[in-house]
Design an enzyme around this catalytic site. Sequence first.
Site, mmCIF file in Angstrom:
data_model
loop_
_atom_site.group_PDB
_atom_site.id
_atom_site.type_symbol
_atom_site.label_atom_id
_atom_site.label_comp_id
_atom_site.label_asym_id
_atom_site.label_seq_id
_atom_site.Cartn_x
_atom_site.Cartn_y
_atom_site.Cartn_z
ATOM 1 N N ASP A 84 0.841 -1.202 0.000
ATOM 2 C CA ASP A 84 0.000 0.000 0.000
ATOM 3 C C ASP A 84 0.880 1.257 0.000
ATOM 4 O O ASP A 84 0.622 2.231 0.713
ATOM 5 C CB ASP A 84 -0.969 0.020 1.182
ATOM 6 C CG ASP A 84 -2.042 1.107 1.048
ATOM 7 O OD1 ASP A 84 -2.149 1.699 -0.036
ATOM 8 O OD2 ASP A 84 -2.755 1.362 2.031
ATOM 9 N N HIS A 127 3.145 10.952 -0.283
ATOM 10 C CA HIS A 127 2.542 12.284 -0.235
ATOM 11 C C HIS A 127 3.660 13.320 -0.147
ATOM 12 O O HIS A 127 4.825 12.990 0.140
ATOM 13 C CB HIS A 127 1.630 12.437 0.982
ATOM 14 C CG HIS A 127 0.366 11.644 0.899
ATOM 15 N ND1 HIS A 127 -0.669 11.980 0.071
ATOM 16 C CD2 HIS A 127 -0.022 10.517 1.555
ATOM 17 C CE1 HIS A 127 -1.655 11.101 0.204
ATOM 18 N NE2 HIS A 127 -1.284 10.204 1.107
ATOM 19 N N GLY A 147 -1.654 7.824 4.553
ATOM 20 C CA GLY A 147 -0.734 7.122 3.662
ATOM 21 C C GLY A 147 0.675 6.997 4.197
ATOM 22 O O GLY A 147 1.163 7.850 4.949
#
Length: 426
Positions: A305, A309, A324
């Site tokens: 995953d 950012h 995230g």
Amino acid sequence: MKTLIKNGQINTKRNETTPAEIWIEEGKIKAIGTGFPEAEFDEVFDAQGQLITPGLVDVHVHLREPGFTYKETIEAGTKAAARGGFTTVCAMPNLDPVPDTAEKLKQVYDIIKRDAVVKVLQYAPITENLRSEELVDQKALINEGAFAFTNDGVGVQTAGTMYLAMKEAAKNNKALVAHTEDESLLFGGVMHAGEKAEELGLPGILSVTESSQIARDLLLAEATGVHYHVCHVSTKESVRVIRDAKKAGIHVTAEVSPHHLILIDEDIPEDFGFWKMNPPLRGIADREALIEGLLDGTIDCIATDHAPHGLEEKSQSFLQSPFGIVGSETAFQLVYTHFVETGKFTLEQVIDWMAVKPAAIFGLKAGTLMIGAPADLAVYDIAHATVIDKKDFLSKGENTPFVGWEIKGETLMTFVNGKLVWHKGE
């Protein structure tokens, strides 16, 4: 072109390895053995006595292009994957524009063809623009190369929409991949609902936000016969319902991410966005259930995953920061160090969960060291410890709490179709 990787070790069973050399020709594995005459090869690479594995397969990454190239690009994200030992990655469709038509999907694949250094399979969304109730034209997207269908980042909120999408995916023999999150149960939560959230004064995310939608979807999957794959499982209740569904014969597979196997909410030291991820870090009982689920086959594979950012947006409070964590460059290393080195998992199991199984459950020609298979390989230094340093990252994102952790298993070389795409020090 004939290439030889000499002086390596390959895993045979559990934690055992045996000396091996890999003969590569025309992008495929020609032979595995020892004593091949170096003079007959165009290229020779020295594995320095270290571990050679099949290239890892990550079925859950965010490459952010098009639309969010300040966070990541296909070039940077695939270089990061190669540095982590991944040779095949499956990229999520929460892009701008969302690749919900064949034309938009082709535009993404054009960038992949131009810039990617590892193999990239692109997901298409379940619904138009991710948030709508209008289903995409699955057949048109499949014809343009859609790997599978997912609205990752948001759960499909309406059961009827999910049912119809599953029926269509089953008819097209494609997996329906779900980020499970019932938004009516979110209540503004930003981290796991527990004592740490109360201590930090932050609204919590209930476990049932995830598990209740999985339970709904599992019954829909049973009714439609679709291959239903659950993204980033994080709660003990989710593990329980997936286990029960498998026993009932429902075609469900599931993944777990390294950060959920290693960290819990009590590890969060402060209100800082690098610790904010979706699903959130859960409790110790959840982590134990995830590990047990991997070991008993309830959870099929490990996926990163990888979600980069910008530094400024992640260096905020949980309330302002996006969800995230990056993971492509550290996943194998963290799992190897924290589970193989401590005897909780075997090396064979980790290779299975990070290469063999993700390829097998999606029917990919990847994840294996076999004669005739694509020469997608990685070489890891499992003998020496290093420290995770953000200055070494090839990803544009550095949003991870694992910086400064000591690990083993640094990637020395990565090959895709026999071509060297990552070499430490170059």
